[in-house]
Design a protein around this motif. Structure first.
Motif, PDB file in Angstrom:
ATOM      1  N   UNK A 125       0.819  -1.207   0.000  1.00  0.00           N
ATOM      2  CA  UNK A 125       0.000   0.000   0.000  1.00  0.00           C
ATOM      3  C   UNK A 125       0.858   1.265   0.000  1.00  0.00           C
ATOM      4  N   UNK A 126       1.934   1.229   0.753  1.00  0.00           N
ATOM      5  CA  UNK A 126       2.820   2.399   0.796  1.00  0.00           C
ATOM      6  C   UNK A 126       3.482   2.629  -0.558  1.00  0.00           C
ATOM      7  N   UNK A 127       3.971   1.561  -1.175  1.00  0.00           N
ATOM      8  CA  UNK A 127       4.623   1.709  -2.481  1.00  0.00           C
ATOM      9  C   UNK A 127       3.639   2.203  -3.533  1.00  0.00           C
ATOM     10  N   UNK A 128       2.427   1.678  -3.515  1.00  0.00           N
ATOM     11  CA  UNK A 128       1.433   2.138  -4.483  1.00  0.00           C
ATOM     12  C   UNK A 128       1.091   3.611  -4.238  1.00  0.00           C
ATOM     13  N   UNK A 129       1.051   3.999  -2.976  1.00  0.00           N
ATOM     14  CA  UNK A 129       0.790   5.391  -2.625  1.00  0.00           C
ATOM     15  C   UNK A 129       1.887   6.300  -3.159  1.00  0.00           C
ATOM     16  N   UNK A 130       3.142   5.857  -3.062  1.00  0.00           N
ATOM     17  CA  UNK A 130       4.257   6.646  -3.597  1.00  0.00           C
ATOM     18  C   UNK A 130       4.244   6.679  -5.116  1.00  0.00           C
ATOM     19  N   UNK A 131       3.857   5.544  -5.737  1.00  0.00           N
ATOM     20  CA  UNK A 131       3.774   5.518  -7.201  1.00  0.00           C
ATOM     21  C   UNK A 131       2.756   6.532  -7.690  1.00  0.00           C
ATOM     22  N   UNK A 132       1.624   6.620  -7.007  1.00  0.00           N
ATOM     23  CA  UNK A 132       0.605   7.589  -7.408  1.00  0.00           C
ATOM     24  C   UNK A 132       1.067   9.020  -7.224  1.00  0.00           C
ATOM     25  N   UNK A 133       1.983   9.255  -6.285  1.00  0.00           N
ATOM     26  CA  UNK A 133       2.507  10.607  -6.079  1.00  0.00           C
ATOM     27  C   UNK A 133       3.531  10.989  -7.145  1.00  0.00           C
ATOM     28  N   UNK A 134       4.078  10.011  -7.849  1.00  0.00           N
ATOM     29  CA  UNK A 134       5.073  10.298  -8.879  1.00  0.00           C
ATOM     30  C   UNK A 134       6.464  10.540  -8.334  1.00  0.00           C
ATOM     31  N   UNK A 135       6.743  10.095  -7.116  1.00  0.00           N
ATOM     32  CA  UNK A 135       8.080  10.258  -6.526  1.00  0.00           C
ATOM     33  C   UNK A 135       8.928   9.041  -6.913  1.00  0.00           C
ATOM     34  N   UNK A 136       9.671   9.172  -8.026  1.00  0.00           N
ATOM     35  CA  UNK A 136      10.327   8.030  -8.642  1.00  0.00           C
ATOM     36  C   UNK A 136      11.448   7.482  -7.761  1.00  0.00           C
ATOM     37  N   UNK A 137      12.371   8.341  -7.388  1.00  0.00           N
ATOM     38  CA  UNK A 137      13.524   7.868  -6.608  1.00  0.00           C
ATOM     39  C   UNK A 137      13.098   7.319  -5.257  1.00  0.00           C
ATOM     40  N   UNK A 138      12.211   8.066  -4.575  1.00  0.00           N
ATOM     41  CA  UNK A 138      11.758   7.613  -3.261  1.00  0.00           C
ATOM     42  C   UNK A 138      10.991   6.292  -3.385  1.00  0.00           C
ATOM     43  N   UNK A 139      10.214   6.153  -4.459  1.00  0.00           N
ATOM     44  CA  UNK A 139       9.466   4.906  -4.651  1.00  0.00           C
ATOM     45  C   UNK A 139      10.410   3.735  -4.886  1.00  0.00           C
ATOM     46  N   UNK A 143      10.773   0.370  -2.580  1.00  0.00           N
ATOM     47  CA  UNK A 143      10.660  -1.008  -3.069  1.00  0.00           C
ATOM     48  C   UNK A 143      11.878  -1.822  -2.638  1.00  0.00           C
ATOM     49  N   UNK A 144      13.051  -1.245  -2.770  1.00  0.00           N
ATOM     50  CA  UNK A 144      14.263  -1.961  -2.351  1.00  0.00           C
ATOM     51  C   UNK A 144      14.239  -2.249  -0.855  1.00  0.00           C
ATOM     52  N   UNK A 145      13.784  -1.292  -0.059  1.00  0.00           N
ATOM     53  CA  UNK A 145      13.678  -1.532   1.391  1.00  0.00           C
ATOM     54  C   UNK A 145      12.695  -2.663   1.683  1.00  0.00           C
ATOM     55  N   UNK A 146      11.604  -2.690   0.935  1.00  0.00           N
ATOM     56  CA  UNK A 146      10.622  -3.752   1.142  1.00  0.00           C
ATOM     57  C   UNK A 146      11.224  -5.125   0.844  1.00  0.00           C
ATOM     58  N   UNK A 147      12.000  -5.209  -0.232  1.00  0.00           N
ATOM     59  CA  UNK A 147      12.610  -6.502  -0.575  1.00  0.00           C
ATOM     60  C   UNK A 147      13.647  -6.924   0.458  1.00  0.00           C
ATOM     61  N   UNK A 148      14.329  -5.944   1.043  1.00  0.00           N
ATOM     62  CA  UNK A 148      15.317  -6.288   2.060  1.00  0.00           C
ATOM     63  C   UNK A 148      14.646  -6.680   3.388  1.00  0.00           C
ATOM     64  N   UNK A 149      13.507  -6.060   3.675  1.00  0.00           N
ATOM     65  CA  UNK A 149      12.864  -6.309   4.959  1.00  0.00           C
ATOM     66  C   UNK A 149      12.057  -7.604   4.970  1.00  0.00           C
ATOM     67  N   UNK A 150      11.399  -7.907   3.852  1.00  0.00           N
ATOM     68  CA  UNK A 150      10.535  -9.082   3.811  1.00  0.00           C
ATOM     69  C   UNK A 150      11.341 -10.348   3.547  1.00  0.00           C
ATOM     70  N   UNK A 151      10.875 -11.484   4.033  1.00  0.00           N
ATOM     71  CA  UNK A 151      11.535 -12.754   3.691  1.00  0.00           C
ATOM     72  C   UNK A 151      11.347 -13.061   2.211  1.00  0.00           C
TER      73      UNK A 151
END
Length: 594
Positions: A125-139, A143-151
């Motif tokens: 939900x957070x990543x989709x929220x950032x995608x809708x804002x158009x913040x490319x680098x932050x998004x 995503x990279x943080x999500x992949x590192x945090x999740x198993x």
């Protein structure tokens, strides 16, 4: 217990989060009930959610304040965080992305991830929220943080949204690097990566990836494509964009497919020629087409290659004519144009001959196609001789489709028609030594040999040839014994005996009958007469007509049948009540034996 009155609320000192303004205008009657329930059960998620549900229609800041109070008491509640974040996203929906409310909502998500960093739904939900804002680098970093945090077992939920995000913007370098990481987790999705590379114009890497898929025998296409279909895509990519694919040798790859996919040679030859055409190497393309029309094995492949060849020549001629029309007529240009036109006309004239070559490559023992090839060379004696020579060397009589002796006969007839009688005799002499499958083929050769001599009025030679054909071989054999060569069974051929009988009747003398003759072949048994000699063959042995039935004293009696114990040899004699011949039969012997 804390006593509550409708007008005032006394907060508990150890729970500062329950503090509310004491003004009764800020507290409604429904809120009092929920506040009392929360005071009794401060760690009940259900109570907080019911309270929040009751405030849905109220001011946003009061709802946010309620969620903040709840999360301060229950910071590890997934339900509270999920509902709170959804409310914050809905509150900023439709606003300008530069509105400060977006940043406040982002801050809430960041605080939620401190406790909910193992929850993929919060990340999504957070990543989709950032995608809708158009913040490319932050998004991308989120995503990279999500992949590192999740198993890693949860990564398959993040990657589809991540890939959709990188494909959304014209940033091919970023997308390529993301895809390379994704393929380490899901190598079966390589086709999707190849499709993206083709869409962004990075064809060199797309061809390299596609070649790896073709060479990987363990690869299973998610789209249900076979190995040949992937190979076809690779060949299409190489042939249509040879100037942009530098890492692979297009010619070597397509030629490798010619030996691997033999049922699609026409398309592969066309792809190879197209590769050279788009590269500007027209002469190499023409060489490829020539090699193709001389090697394909099916009419379908030949048709595909030849049509592509003709279309290529037409396009070259059209381009040359446009050049001549624009730049004016020059002598060199006109000569080249005439040369190309002549080459195209020669190609179209060669089509029947090339098609015949395809059919002969399919079945080199097809006698009919060899005769057809000779007809195509009509008017070119040297080519006809070479064709006949190749035909009699290639055709195996035991595998032939048609009558193989016809090639030898036609070859000799060609020399005869051109007045080279000695060469014709040489051809037919060689033909008599060929081990045909059936006796009729060899008999036809001998008869043709005799007829050729008769056409040139060499009657004695014709008689000599047929007598030689009917001579007894060194080893006798049954007529239908296929284990013996046809040369050992020819003396029983009725066709040869019939022609010899006709010649003896026409050309022979009465003294011929005094000469010894081999035993003529027996015709099929006659129910009335028993084993009988074919009338045509009998005429060759009959010396003088007989006026009475012949018995044991018959001058033609031949003691050839096996004897019986106690009896003299059985006599085989002619029963001819008239001068005409009817057959052979067993006659009574004077001693009583038969």
């Amino acid at each position: 217990p804390v006593s509550l009155s409708p007008l005032t609320l006394t907060p508990r000192p150890r729970h500062p989060s329950f503090w509310l303004p004491m003004s009764p205008s800020l507290l409604e009657e429904e809120d009092v009930q929920h506040e009392e329930e929360i005071l009794r059960n401060p760690f009940s998620v259900r109570c907080w959610l019911r309270y929040a549900q009751a405030r849905q229609k109220g001011p946003r800041h009061r709802l946010n304040l309620l969620f903040e109070r709840a999360l301060r008491e229950l910071p590890g509640s997934y339900k509270l965080w999920y509902q709170y974040l959804r409310q914050r996203r809905q509150q900023v929906k439709g606003r300008c992305p530069t509105d400060p409310a977006y940043e406040e909502a982002n801050g809430c998500h960041e605080r939620a991830l401190v406790f909910m960093h193992k929850m993929p739904r919060i990340w999504l939900d957070y990543c989709q929220f950032l995608v809708d804002q158009g913040r490319i680098t932050r998004t991308r970093r989120t995503f990279d943080r999500a992949l590192r945090a999740l198993p890693i077992t949860q990564h398959h939920r993040i990657w589809p949204l991540y890939l959709q995000f990188v494909r959304r913007y014209p940033l091919p370098e970023t997308a390529v690097r993301v895809y390379r990481r994704y393929l380490k987790l899901s190598p079966e999705s390589a086709e999707e990566y190849v499709e993206y590379l083709r869409s962004v114009g990075r064809l060199d890497e797309a061809a390299v990836r596609l070649a790896r898929l073709v060479n990987d025998e363990r690869f299973v296409s998610k789209e249900g494509k076979s190995n040949y279909q992937l190979w076809q895509e690779l060949c299409e990519l190489l042939s249509q964009h040879p100037e942009r694919v530098r890492s692979l040798d297009a010619g070597a790859i397509i030629r490798g497919g010619l030996t691997r996919f033999t049922d699609q040679l026409g398309r592969l030859w066309g792809a190879l020629a197209d590769c050279y055409i788009r590269s500007g190497h027209f002469e190499k393309a023409r060489d490829v087409y020539e090699e193709a029309v001389q090697t394909v094995m099916t009419v379908r492949d030949f048709t595909q290659v030849f049509d592509s060849y003709a279309q290529f020549e037409e396009s070259v001629i059209a381009a040359k004519m446009e050049t001549v029309a624009e730049l004016g007529k020059e002598e060199d240009e006109e000569v080249e144009l005439e040369l190309r036109l002549a080459r195209f006309e020669q190609l179209m004239a060669r089509r029947p001959l090339l098609l015949n070559s395809v059919l002969l490559r399919q079945n080199p023992h097809n006698v009919h196609e060899w005769h057809k090839r000779v007809q195509l060379y009509q008017g070119r004696p040297e080519q006809i001789i070479n064709t006949y020579t190749e035909a009699v060397r290639t055709v195996d009589p035991f595998k032939a489709t048609g009558r193989p002796h016809g090639l030898w006969v036609a070859f000799a007839r060609f020399y005869e028609d051109n007045g080279q009688l000695d060469d014709a005799r040489t051809i037919l002499t060689k033909a008599t030594r060929v081990r045909f499958r059936q006796v009729e083929d060899l008999a036809a050769v001998w008869c043709e040999f005799g007829e050729m001599e008769l056409r040139h009025e060499n009657y004695d030679e014709a008689l000599r040839i047929l007598r030689k054909a009917t001579a007894l071989p060194a080893k006798r054999a049954e007529y239908f014994d296929s284990t013996e060569p046809v040369q050992n069974r020819l003396y029983k051929s009725l066709k040869v005996w019939s022609m010899l009988a006709d010649l003896e009747e026409s050309l022979g003398t009465f003294q011929v009958g005094d000469a010894p003759h081999p035993v003529p072949p027996l015709a099929p048994p006659n129910p009335l007469w028993g084993p009988s000699l074919h009338p045509a063959a009998l005429g060759a042995l009959l010396c003088t007509p007989m006026s009475s039935p012949g018995f044991c004293g018959c001058p033609l009696a031949l003691p050839t049948l096996p004897t019986t114990a106690g009896c003299p040899p059985t006599i085989l004699c002619l029963f001819a009540p008239t001068p005409s011949c009817y057959g052979w039969q067993h006659s009574p012997h004077p001693t009583g034996c038969t």
